[in-house]
Scaffold this motif. Structure first.
Motif, short mmCIF file in Angstrom:
data_model
loop_
_atom_site.label_atom_id
_atom_site.label_comp_id
_atom_site.label_asym_id
_atom_site.label_seq_id
_atom_site.Cartn_x
_atom_site.Cartn_y
_atom_site.Cartn_z
N LYS A 124 0.85 -1.18 0.00
CA LYS A 124 0.00 0.00 0.00
C LYS A 124 0.88 1.23 0.00
O LYS A 124 1.68 1.41 0.90
CB LYS A 124 -0.89 0.02 1.25
CG LYS A 124 -1.78 -1.18 1.38
CD LYS A 124 -2.49 -1.14 2.71
CE LYS A 124 -3.19 -2.44 2.98
NZ LYS A 124 -3.71 -2.54 4.32
N ASP A 125 0.73 2.07 -0.99
CA ASP A 125 1.46 3.34 -1.04
C ASP A 125 0.54 4.42 -0.51
O ASP A 125 -0.62 4.47 -0.86
CB ASP A 125 1.87 3.69 -2.48
CG ASP A 125 2.92 2.74 -3.02
OD1 ASP A 125 3.70 2.23 -2.22
OD2 ASP A 125 2.93 2.53 -4.25
N HIS A 126 1.07 5.28 0.36
CA HIS A 126 0.23 6.39 0.81
C HIS A 126 0.10 7.37 -0.34
O HIS A 126 1.00 7.53 -1.16
CB HIS A 126 0.79 7.02 2.08
CG HIS A 126 1.67 8.20 1.87
ND1 HIS A 126 2.94 8.10 1.38
CD2 HIS A 126 1.45 9.52 2.07
CE1 HIS A 126 3.48 9.30 1.30
NE2 HIS A 126 2.60 10.18 1.71
N SER A 127 -1.02 7.99 -0.45
CA SER A 127 -1.28 8.86 -1.60
C SER A 127 -1.04 10.32 -1.25
O SER A 127 -1.07 10.72 -0.10
CB SER A 127 -2.73 8.69 -2.06
OG SER A 127 -3.60 9.16 -1.06
N GLN A 128 -0.83 11.10 -2.30
CA GLN A 128 -0.66 12.54 -2.14
C GLN A 128 -1.92 13.15 -1.54
O GLN A 128 -1.86 14.15 -0.85
CB GLN A 128 -0.34 13.18 -3.50
CG GLN A 128 -0.04 14.66 -3.44
CD GLN A 128 1.22 14.97 -2.66
OE1 GLN A 128 2.17 14.21 -2.68
NE2 GLN A 128 1.24 16.08 -1.96
N GLU A 165 3.06 16.16 5.26
CA GLU A 165 3.78 15.09 4.56
C GLU A 165 4.45 14.14 5.56
O GLU A 165 4.38 12.93 5.42
CB GLU A 165 4.81 15.72 3.63
CG GLU A 165 5.40 14.75 2.64
CD GLU A 165 6.24 15.48 1.61
OE1 GLU A 165 7.34 15.96 1.99
OE2 GLU A 165 5.82 15.58 0.46
N GLU A 166 5.08 14.71 6.58
CA GLU A 166 5.73 13.88 7.60
C GLU A 166 4.71 13.09 8.41
O GLU A 166 4.91 11.90 8.68
CB GLU A 166 6.58 14.75 8.54
CG GLU A 166 7.32 13.93 9.58
CD GLU A 166 8.17 14.77 10.50
OE1 GLU A 166 8.76 14.18 11.42
OE2 GLU A 166 8.26 16.00 10.32
N LEU A 167 3.61 13.72 8.78
CA LEU A 167 2.56 13.01 9.54
C LEU A 167 1.97 11.86 8.72
O LEU A 167 1.68 10.79 9.26
CB LEU A 167 1.45 13.97 9.96
CG LEU A 167 1.74 14.86 11.15
CD1 LEU A 167 0.60 15.85 11.38
CD2 LEU A 167 1.97 14.02 12.41
N ASP A 219 -2.53 16.26 1.16
CA ASP A 219 -3.37 17.42 0.87
C ASP A 219 -4.44 17.61 1.94
O ASP A 219 -4.70 18.72 2.38
CB ASP A 219 -4.04 17.27 -0.50
CG ASP A 219 -3.05 17.32 -1.65
OD1 ASP A 219 -1.91 17.80 -1.45
OD2 ASP A 219 -3.42 16.86 -2.75
N THR A 220 -5.05 16.52 2.37
CA THR A 220 -6.09 16.59 3.40
C THR A 220 -5.51 17.12 4.70
O THR A 220 -6.09 18.01 5.33
CB THR A 220 -6.73 15.21 3.63
OG1 THR A 220 -7.28 14.75 2.39
CG2 THR A 220 -7.82 15.28 4.67
N LEU A 221 -4.37 16.58 5.12
CA LEU A 221 -3.75 17.04 6.36
C LEU A 221 -3.33 18.50 6.25
O LEU A 221 -3.48 19.27 7.20
CB LEU A 221 -2.54 16.17 6.70
CG LEU A 221 -2.88 14.73 7.13
CD1 LEU A 221 -1.61 13.88 7.21
CD2 LEU A 221 -3.60 14.72 8.47
N ALA A 222 -2.84 18.91 5.09
CA ALA A 222 -2.45 20.31 4.89
C ALA A 222 -3.68 21.21 4.98
O ALA A 222 -3.63 22.29 5.60
CB ALA A 222 -1.76 20.48 3.54
#
Length: 106
Positions: free
Chosen positions: A4-8, A23-25, A12-15
């Motif tokens: 499973k790759d985490h998606s961009q 990105e780090e989270l 974006d949602t966290l930002a």
């Protein structure tokens, strides 16, 4: 085993929620998910997990609850290594479509 790759989109949602370190989270979350899966699979208590990984029990509790702001990426990676996992970091030039960033696959 599924990869499973985490998606961009997660970044974006966290930002959008106001996390400057989105990105780090997001990367930490992927590592914590894998760590929690291993803990569950092995039936480890928080105390036993702390003993194996060298983390404190309160830090293990934070990982179990995905409270990751005070836990470093390095600490999560070391915990995974302590549970007999291979963690690999690959650095390569960013492609224009994806841009620079961090991707974690578990």
């Amino acid at each position: 085993m599924t990869r499973k790759d985490h998606s961009q989109g997660t970044d974006d949602t966290l930002a959008k929620l106001g996390f400057a370190d989105a990105e780090e989270l997001s990367a930490k979350a992927v590592l914590a998910i894998k760590l929690n899966e291993l803990i569950d699979k092995r039936g480890l208590s928080q105390i036993k997990t702390a003993h194996i990984t060298g983390m404190t029990q309160p830090k293990v509790s934070q990982v179990r609850r995905y409270k990751l702001q005070n836990i470093s990426l390095e600490r999560l990676m070391q915990a995974l290594v302590s549970l007999d996992q291979h963690v690999e970091i690959i650095i390569r030039p960013a492609r224009r479509a994806n841009g620079a960033g961090i991707t974690v696959a578990a």
